[in-house]
Design an enzyme around this catalytic site. Structure first.
Site, PDB file in Angstrom:
ATOM      1  N   THR A  32       0.835  -1.194   0.000  1.00 38.41           N
ATOM      2  CA  THR A  32       0.000   0.000   0.000  1.00 38.41           C
ATOM      3  C   THR A  32       0.869   1.242   0.000  1.00 38.41           C
ATOM      4  O   THR A  32       1.956   1.260   0.582  1.00 38.41           O
ATOM      5  CB  THR A  32      -0.940   0.036   1.227  1.00 38.41           C
ATOM      6  OG1 THR A  32      -0.185   0.345   2.400  1.00 38.41           O
ATOM      7  CG2 THR A  32      -1.655  -1.296   1.397  1.00 38.41           C
ATOM      8  N   ASP A  56      -3.884   6.056   2.355  1.00 38.04           N
ATOM      9  CA  ASP A  56      -3.422   7.117   3.239  1.00 38.04           C
ATOM     10  C   ASP A  56      -3.795   6.657   4.643  1.00 38.04           C
ATOM     11  O   ASP A  56      -4.976   6.589   4.989  1.00 38.04           O
ATOM     12  CB  ASP A  56      -4.109   8.435   2.889  1.00 38.04           C
ATOM     13  CG  ASP A  56      -3.717   9.578   3.821  1.00 38.04           C
ATOM     14  OD1 ASP A  56      -3.053   9.327   4.845  1.00 38.04           O
ATOM     15  OD2 ASP A  56      -4.099  10.728   3.531  1.00 38.04           O
ATOM     16  N   ASN A  83       4.749   0.321   8.199  1.00 32.03           N
ATOM     17  CA  ASN A  83       5.968   1.035   7.835  1.00 32.03           C
ATOM     18  C   ASN A  83       5.741   2.489   7.446  1.00 32.03           C
ATOM     19  O   ASN A  83       6.670   3.301   7.512  1.00 32.03           O
ATOM     20  CB  ASN A  83       6.655   0.293   6.675  1.00 32.03           C
ATOM     21  CG  ASN A  83       7.821   1.064   6.098  1.00 32.03           C
ATOM     22  OD1 ASN A  83       8.870   1.200   6.729  1.00 32.03           O
ATOM     23  ND2 ASN A  83       7.641   1.592   4.892  1.00 32.03           N
ATOM     24  N   SER A 134       9.409   1.332  14.046  1.00 30.59           N
ATOM     25  CA  SER A 134       9.576   2.506  14.879  1.00 30.59           C
ATOM     26  C   SER A 134      10.939   3.117  14.549  1.00 30.59           C
ATOM     27  O   SER A 134      11.261   3.314  13.382  1.00 30.59           O
ATOM     28  CB  SER A 134       9.451   2.128  16.359  1.00 30.59           C
ATOM     29  OG  SER A 134       9.571   3.251  17.198  1.00 30.59           O
ATOM     30  N   TYR A 148       8.160  14.019  16.472  1.00 33.17           N
ATOM     31  CA  TYR A 148       8.428  12.684  15.926  1.00 33.17           C
ATOM     32  C   TYR A 148       8.563  11.694  17.072  1.00 33.17           C
ATOM     33  O   TYR A 148       7.982  10.601  17.047  1.00 33.17           O
ATOM     34  CB  TYR A 148       9.696  12.729  15.084  1.00 33.17           C
ATOM     35  CG  TYR A 148      10.026  11.441  14.361  1.00 33.17           C
ATOM     36  CD1 TYR A 148       9.212  10.976  13.336  1.00 33.17           C
ATOM     37  CD2 TYR A 148      11.157  10.707  14.690  1.00 33.17           C
ATOM     38  CE1 TYR A 148       9.519   9.797  12.664  1.00 33.17           C
ATOM     39  CE2 TYR A 148      11.475   9.543  14.026  1.00 33.17           C
ATOM     40  CZ  TYR A 148      10.654   9.088  13.015  1.00 33.17           C
ATOM     41  OH  TYR A 148      10.969   7.928  12.352  1.00 33.17           O
ATOM     42  N   LYS A 152       6.427   8.241  18.084  1.00 36.49           N
ATOM     43  CA  LYS A 152       7.083   6.940  18.163  1.00 36.49           C
ATOM     44  C   LYS A 152       7.061   6.362  19.579  1.00 36.49           C
ATOM     45  O   LYS A 152       6.877   5.147  19.753  1.00 36.49           O
ATOM     46  CB  LYS A 152       8.518   7.044  17.639  1.00 36.49           C
ATOM     47  CG  LYS A 152       8.604   7.304  16.141  1.00 36.49           C
ATOM     48  CD  LYS A 152       7.940   6.206  15.333  1.00 36.49           C
ATOM     49  CE  LYS A 152       8.167   6.363  13.834  1.00 36.49           C
ATOM     50  NZ  LYS A 152       7.535   5.277  13.049  1.00 36.49           N
ATOM     51  N   THR A 183      17.891   6.276   3.701  1.00 38.20           N
ATOM     52  CA  THR A 183      16.760   5.785   2.917  1.00 38.20           C
ATOM     53  C   THR A 183      16.072   6.902   2.136  1.00 38.20           C
ATOM     54  O   THR A 183      15.101   6.651   1.432  1.00 38.20           O
ATOM     55  CB  THR A 183      15.711   5.144   3.834  1.00 38.20           C
ATOM     56  OG1 THR A 183      15.253   6.141   4.767  1.00 38.20           O
ATOM     57  CG2 THR A 183      16.287   3.964   4.591  1.00 38.20           C
TER      58      THR A 183
END
Length: 280
Positions: A32, A56, A83, A134, A148, A152, A183
């Site tokens: 997705t 979403d 993810n 996480s 952030y 988390k 990444t």
């Protein structure tokens, strides 16, 4: 053993790497993402072993529908990988209300909604794995990432509780904690206009490192994706999987410091126990 995976946030980063590696070895993937066309190349190569859907994770109704459709179309799903994520770098004062809402809606509430949507199906089939992606920042903190971290730390607390509740149904949950990794996530961080008052503070120093490219990213994204696959293949189900030298060292140092501080408050803790209760 061929498995079927449901993975959110597959357009790039760990989600894309996982999808590529799993398909290459013969597994099936329900991927997705916000823009399904980003996986057109993999669809052409792997055919019906890759199922894509627009998602979403901040849209609760859409989450429920997409998850239900995936189970209906594919039958059993062995592994759900949460993810999808959003990162914002800003001091506590600098972030906008919209940024705060988006990071909580995506990383915390979005992840919760995916897990809640999957659980009835996983319970019905009597087995399954959930991997919640996480970060080292789910247990330790760095200046400029307060919101952030809020998302988390929140999802890690949720997952610790959920793991206890769902274990009797044959469902295991592991929190995966990658460290700083190239990444593309760092370059995609949302930011806010810097306040000059923070320029000479730790938050300002990290902002400068992110800007000039000197922020250290010691981990290999391909190895992190493979470590997640290897964990599932092994059958092991630890509550947490720290991945990265920075994760290991930073989280360990933070846990030790917290334990030392905690132990230093023992007398204060027991000073409020009622007289009728015998303190151990």
């Amino acid at each position: 053993m061929t498995r079927t995976w449901f993975i959110t946030g597959t357009s790039s980063g760990f989600g894309r790497l996982l999808t590529e590696r799993l398909l290459a070895r013969g597994d099936r993937v329900a991927a997705t993402l916000r823009r399904p066309e980003a996986l057109d190349d993999l669809c052409a190569e792997h055919g019906d072993r890759l199922r894509t859907a627009r998602l979403d994770v901040t849209d609760t109704a859409q989450v429920g529908q997409v998850v239900s459709d995936a189970f209906a179309d594919l039958g059993e799903i062995d592994v759900v990988v949460n993810n999808a994520g959003y990162g914002v770098f800003a001091s506590v004062e600098e972030a906008t209300d919209e940024q705060i809402r988006r990071v909580i809606d995506t990383n915390l509430l979005g992840s919760i909604h995916v897990i809640r949507a999957a659980l009835p199906h996983l319970r019905a089939q009597g087995h399954g794995r959930i991997l919640q992606v996480s970060t080292a920042g789910g247990q330790t903190t760095y200046p400029g990432f307060a919101y952030y971290h809020a998302s988390k730390w929140g999802i890690e607390g949720f997952c610790e509780t959920a793991a206890q509740e769902i274990a009797p149904f044959g469902i295991a949950l592991t929190i995966v904690e990658p460290g700083a990794t190239p990444t593309g996530f760092g370059t995609a961080l949302d930011t806010a206009p810097p306040m000059p008052e923070y320029a000479a503070t730790p938050a300002g120093e990290i902002r400068q490192a992110l800007t000039d490219g000197t922020f250290v990213l010691p981990n290999a994204p391909e190895k992190i994706a493979q470590a997640m696959i290897d964990l599932v293949d092994s059958g092991a189900a630890p509550l947490r999987l720290p991945l990265g030298s920075d994760t290991y060292h930073d989280v360990r140092a933070d846990l030790m410091a917290r334990l030392t501080e905690h132990d230093g408050q023992r007398d204060a803790a027991f000073s409020v126990v009622s007289d009728e209760t015998e303190a151990p």
